[in-house]
Design a protein around this motif. Sequence first.
Motif, PDB file in Angstrom:
ATOM      1  N   PHE A 234       0.818  -1.215   0.000  1.00 33.65           N
ATOM      2  CA  PHE A 234       0.000   0.000   0.000  1.00 33.65           C
ATOM      3  C   PHE A 234       0.852   1.266   0.000  1.00 33.65           C
ATOM      4  N   ALA A 235       2.177   1.126   0.085  1.00 33.36           N
ATOM      5  CA  ALA A 235       3.053   2.303   0.108  1.00 33.36           C
ATOM      6  C   ALA A 235       2.982   3.082  -1.192  1.00 33.36           C
ATOM      7  N   ARG A 236       2.718   2.409  -2.304  1.00 35.62           N
ATOM      8  CA  ARG A 236       2.700   3.080  -3.604  1.00 35.62           C
ATOM      9  C   ARG A 236       1.572   4.103  -3.709  1.00 35.62           C
ATOM     10  N   HIS A 237       0.548   3.939  -2.873  1.00 37.39           N
ATOM     11  CA  HIS A 237      -0.586   4.862  -2.911  1.00 37.39           C
ATOM     12  C   HIS A 237      -0.448   5.993  -1.893  1.00 37.39           C
ATOM     13  N   ALA A 238       0.652   6.030  -1.164  1.00 37.37           N
ATOM     14  CA  ALA A 238       0.819   7.025  -0.108  1.00 37.37           C
ATOM     15  C   ALA A 238       1.542   8.266  -0.614  1.00 37.37           C
ATOM     16  N   ARG A 239       1.174   9.413  -0.076  1.00 37.02           N
ATOM     17  CA  ARG A 239       1.904  10.645  -0.397  1.00 37.02           C
ATOM     18  C   ARG A 239       3.273  10.641   0.277  1.00 37.02           C
ATOM     19  N   THR A 240       3.356  10.003   1.419  1.00 42.89           N
ATOM     20  CA  THR A 240       4.651   9.833   2.081  1.00 42.89           C
ATOM     21  C   THR A 240       4.629   8.538   2.877  1.00 42.89           C
ATOM     22  N   VAL A 241       5.805   7.941   3.046  1.00 47.93           N
ATOM     23  CA  VAL A 241       5.931   6.655   3.740  1.00 47.93           C
ATOM     24  C   VAL A 241       6.887   6.814   4.916  1.00 47.93           C
ATOM     25  N   LEU A 242       6.443   6.397   6.092  1.00 48.34           N
ATOM     26  CA  LEU A 242       7.287   6.381   7.281  1.00 48.34           C
ATOM     27  C   LEU A 242       7.652   4.931   7.559  1.00 48.34           C
ATOM     28  N   GLU A 243       8.940   4.613   7.418  1.00 44.62           N
ATOM     29  CA  GLU A 243       9.397   3.240   7.619  1.00 44.62           C
ATOM     30  C   GLU A 243       9.864   3.037   9.047  1.00 44.62           C
ATOM     31  N   VAL A 244       9.426   1.947   9.659  1.00 44.67           N
ATOM     32  CA  VAL A 244       9.841   1.601  11.014  1.00 44.67           C
ATOM     33  C   VAL A 244       9.857   0.079  11.128  1.00 44.67           C
ATOM     34  N   ARG A 245      10.892  -0.440  11.763  1.00 42.90           N
ATOM     35  CA  ARG A 245      11.022  -1.893  11.930  1.00 42.90           C
ATOM     36  C   ARG A 245      11.206  -2.219  13.401  1.00 42.90           C
TER      37      ARG A 245
END
Length: 285
Positions: A234-245
């Motif tokens: 679903f990241a491709r549809h986001a205006r921005t992506v916050l990555e956290v692991r």
Amino acid sequence: MPSSAAPLTLEALKELVTRRFDGLPVRLQAAARHLVDHPNAAAVDTIKSLSGAAGLQPSVLMRLAKTLGYSGFSEMQSVFRAALLSQTQSYGERMRTRGRRATAPQASGDMLRLLCEGSIESLQGLRDSIDAQSLRDAIEILAGARSIHVLGLRRAWPIATYLVYLLSRSRRVVRLLGGMAGMLPDEVQALQPGDVLVAISFHPFHADTVAAVERAHAQGVSVVALTDGALSPFARHARTVLEVRDAEIAGFRTVAASMALCHGLAVGLVMKEESGAARGKRHRP
């Protein structure tokens, strides 16, 4: 050094994988997702270990490397290794040590200590890897929202509820989605342009969250994705992506880093609004 046609940095490699991901065969997609989602392991583990963790044959990782322009897997791994070496050495060593643990401890006290260690490592990883521009972009999007809607199902549910609590403290219009059984599609259908959907999901990604993001995007709703990989469906549809692991210990994912990121997002929003209010007062006649 990688070949001239191949990406020289991890960021460039991730961008190339993202652009070409949909056109890759299914097994190469699985290999790419595993490497991008586990960059520290990709830097230090053997091709046999990495392929085993991904449930693939070593030849698949070699095919991926050549598909992306490298002469072989070792050349591609050097990009991951360079990125790891740019982090603090102590953090990299802890990640390697934790990755070699074969079995979880049996004593409850030892398990708690292991969970604490995993949470500490996750927080340090967030501190070292957070994309400051993505965080600023997310705060800008929330600041301009007519209303904010947060969605996180199953293991993402406590993170979503905490974010809703934090954002409500800023006196924003905030709503938690997915709380009423079977009503999620109707809740998403009610969203309008000007609203913002904060979607939270981690591998293997909840299908209802992915579907909700796709529908919201189609309706012109801005999406902020909080996830554990740039290749999240679903990241491709986001205006921005916050990555956290967050670390996963004995089948349970810790949430310390995700909670801290939510805290930073909410506090950043409050700081932005207070700064804007202060500037407004200074410019009043």
